[in-house]
Write a protein that holds these residues in place. Structure first.
Motif, PDB file in Angstrom:
ATOM      1  N   LEU A 116      40.443  67.611  40.924  1.00  9.09           N
ATOM      2  CA  LEU A 116      41.128  68.362  41.979  1.00  9.09           C
ATOM      3  C   LEU A 116      42.593  67.969  42.120  1.00  9.09           C
ATOM      4  O   LEU A 116      43.462  68.829  42.292  1.00  9.09           O
ATOM      5  CB  LEU A 116      40.408  68.155  43.307  1.00  9.09           C
ATOM      6  N   TYR A 117      42.886  66.681  42.049  1.00 10.41           N
ATOM      7  CA  TYR A 117      44.222  66.206  42.416  1.00 10.41           C
ATOM      8  C   TYR A 117      44.970  65.486  41.302  1.00 10.41           C
ATOM      9  O   TYR A 117      46.168  65.231  41.443  1.00 10.41           O
ATOM     10  CB  TYR A 117      44.108  65.276  43.627  1.00 10.41           C
ATOM     11  N   GLY A 118      44.277  65.131  40.222  1.00 15.44           N
ATOM     12  CA  GLY A 118      44.896  64.360  39.147  1.00 15.44           C
ATOM     13  C   GLY A 118      44.450  62.912  39.198  1.00 15.44           C
ATOM     14  O   GLY A 118      44.244  62.361  40.289  1.00 15.44           O
ATOM     15  N   PRO A 119      44.296  62.259  38.048  1.00 17.00           N
ATOM     16  CA  PRO A 119      43.726  60.914  38.006  1.00 17.00           C
ATOM     17  C   PRO A 119      44.610  59.823  38.583  1.00 17.00           C
ATOM     18  O   PRO A 119      44.118  58.733  38.874  1.00 17.00           O
ATOM     19  CB  PRO A 119      43.496  60.684  36.505  1.00 17.00           C
ATOM     20  N   ASP A 120      45.897  60.098  38.757  1.00 17.80           N
ATOM     21  CA  ASP A 120      46.810  59.095  39.305  1.00 17.80           C
ATOM     22  C   ASP A 120      47.315  59.491  40.688  1.00 17.80           C
ATOM     23  O   ASP A 120      48.258  58.878  41.207  1.00 17.80           O
ATOM     24  CB  ASP A 120      47.994  58.885  38.353  1.00 17.80           C
ATOM     25  N   SER A 121      46.693  60.488  41.287  1.00 20.82           N
ATOM     26  CA  SER A 121      47.110  60.967  42.607  1.00 20.82           C
ATOM     27  C   SER A 121      46.661  59.996  43.690  1.00 20.82           C
ATOM     28  O   SER A 121      45.725  59.205  43.501  1.00 20.82           O
ATOM     29  CB  SER A 121      46.478  62.337  42.881  1.00 20.82           C
ATOM     30  N   PRO A 122      47.310  60.041  44.860  1.00 21.71           N
ATOM     31  CA  PRO A 122      46.851  59.197  45.974  1.00 21.71           C
ATOM     32  C   PRO A 122      45.392  59.449  46.335  1.00 21.71           C
ATOM     33  O   PRO A 122      44.664  58.523  46.685  1.00 21.71           O
ATOM     34  CB  PRO A 122      47.793  59.594  47.116  1.00 21.71           C
ATOM     35  N   GLN A 123      44.973  60.730  46.245  1.00 22.84           N
ATOM     36  CA  GLN A 123      43.578  61.054  46.573  1.00 22.84           C
ATOM     37  C   GLN A 123      42.614  60.388  45.596  1.00 22.84           C
ATOM     38  O   GLN A 123      41.564  59.868  45.990  1.00 22.84           O
ATOM     39  CB  GLN A 123      43.369  62.565  46.557  1.00 22.84           C
ATOM     40  N   ALA A 124      42.962  60.423  44.295  1.00 27.72           N
ATOM     41  CA  ALA A 124      42.092  59.796  43.302  1.00 27.72           C
ATOM     42  C   ALA A 124      42.056  58.284  43.481  1.00 27.72           C
ATOM     43  O   ALA A 124      40.986  57.658  43.391  1.00 27.72           O
ATOM     44  CB  ALA A 124      42.559  60.163  41.898  1.00 27.72           C
TER      45      ALA A 124
END
Length: 351
Positions: free
Chosen positions: A177-185
């Protein structure tokens, strides 16, 4: 006869990046790595860095040229590429081999399709039962059982077994959904580490005769361009070639000759292609691109060789864990290495 003095536990965390495991972010996983052993560069997935191919490898140890499971699709003569869970494993699984030896096995997974994909219905205790998610189960944004649901199911199952296979799925969903290095991940990796810690706690009774193998099936990569790479369209004139696309990689069945290879390499957004077996090729995208247009924008995908790194840790209180800890500290195990290793630990007959 099966080794009744040993419990082997495989905990697979979907898409958890080896590179994001640390004392600060994932203290429970880090503790197992420090008390046990961890592959310094991670493990290595099959060339197609996707969930179903690598789980088939984990549970069978059989090469895709034997199973047909090259990716999230399996080649079946007369049918073509079919979703891998529909085909199921085409090699003896660890569940089969434990049952044949008179042992007991358990599987609890956060992706219900893995029950069919891994032959988990041969286990003595299975959740989700029959691969169907019970009503009221907490789910992630993609509809798979949430990590908390897996932990809750484990608490209600007798883990006194020869083989236990557990799976947490939420890092994969959040990274997509957000990318593997995103804050959400990053936040999800920490939350999943908490669930992992609860699974380790559930194994406390019998820890002294337990070997724990902690794995991830693949990494993910950031998607910057949502425009799909048009490989299937470029090969539509080659009637003997059959394409199955999945994320940042694609499978091609048939005789890829000089003209077809040139057509593949000419597609905008393709990085490269290579032969996987006599009749199967793999192509993959340039960084930041993917093959399949999604209903919603995706921040992350996988499939390409760029996502082959797996988390690989061995821990546990059994004496048999000690040599494996020393081995993995200097190794880069393949996804195909684990089933033979587990079979040797448990004293299983050849499948």
């Amino acid at each position: 006869m099966i080794n009744d003095d040993l419990r082997v536990v495989m905990i697979i965390i979907d898409a958890l990046p080896h590179r994001h495991v640390s004392a600060a972010l994932t203290p429970n996983i880090w503790r197992q790595a420090c008390e046990g052993g961890r592959a310094p560069d991670g493990g290595l997935s099959l060339p197609m860095s996707v969930t179903y191919a690598n789980h088939a490898a984990f549970i069978t140890g059989a090469d895709p040229s034997k199973t047909g499971v090259y990716g999230n699709h399996t080649w079946i003569d007369g049918e073509g590429w079919v979703p891998s869970p529909k085909a199921g494993p085409r090699a003896p699984t660890l569940f089969d081999r434990v049952a044949a030896a008179g042992g007991r096995s358990v599987t609890v997974v956060g992706d219900q399709k893995l029950i069919a994909q891994m032959g988990g219905d041969r286990a003595d205790e299975v959740w989700p039962p029959g691969g169907w998610i019970p009503d009221g189960t907490a789910r992630c944004e993609f509809g798979y059982p949430a990590d908390a649901a897996v932990v809750a199911a484990v608490r209600n199952i007798d883990l006194n077994a020869d083989l236990v296979v557990l799976h947490l799925n939420q890092p994969d969903t959040t990274s997509h959904l957000y990318g593997p290095d995103s804050p959400q991940a990053i936040a999800q990796y920490g939350a999943t580490d908490g669930a992992y810690g609860e699974l380790i706690d559930a194994l406390a009774d019998g820890w002294e005769h337990t070997v724990v193998i902690t794995l991830s099936d693949h990494d993910q990569e950031t998607i910057a361009d949502q425009t799909s790479v048009a490989l299937a369209e470029a090969l539509s004139g080659f009637v003997d070639l059959h394409v199955a696309t999945d994320g940042t990689a694609a499978l091609i069945h048939g005789d890829v000759g000089t003209d077809a290879l040139a057509a593949i390499e000419a597609v905008a957004g393709i990085e490269s292609a290579e032969r996987l077996s006599a009749d199967v090729w793999m192509a993959w995208t340039e960084p930041g691109r993917m093959f399949d247009a999604a209903p919603i924008p995706l921040g992350g995908q996988h499939g390409s060789p760029r996502c082959r790194t797996q988390l690989a840790i061995v821990s546990g209180g059994a004496p048999q864990a000690e040599p494996l800890m020393r081995w993995i500290d200097a190794a880069q195990p393949s996804a195909l290495d684990w089933a033979p290793l587990v079979a040797e630990l448990l004293g299983l007959e050849e499948g």
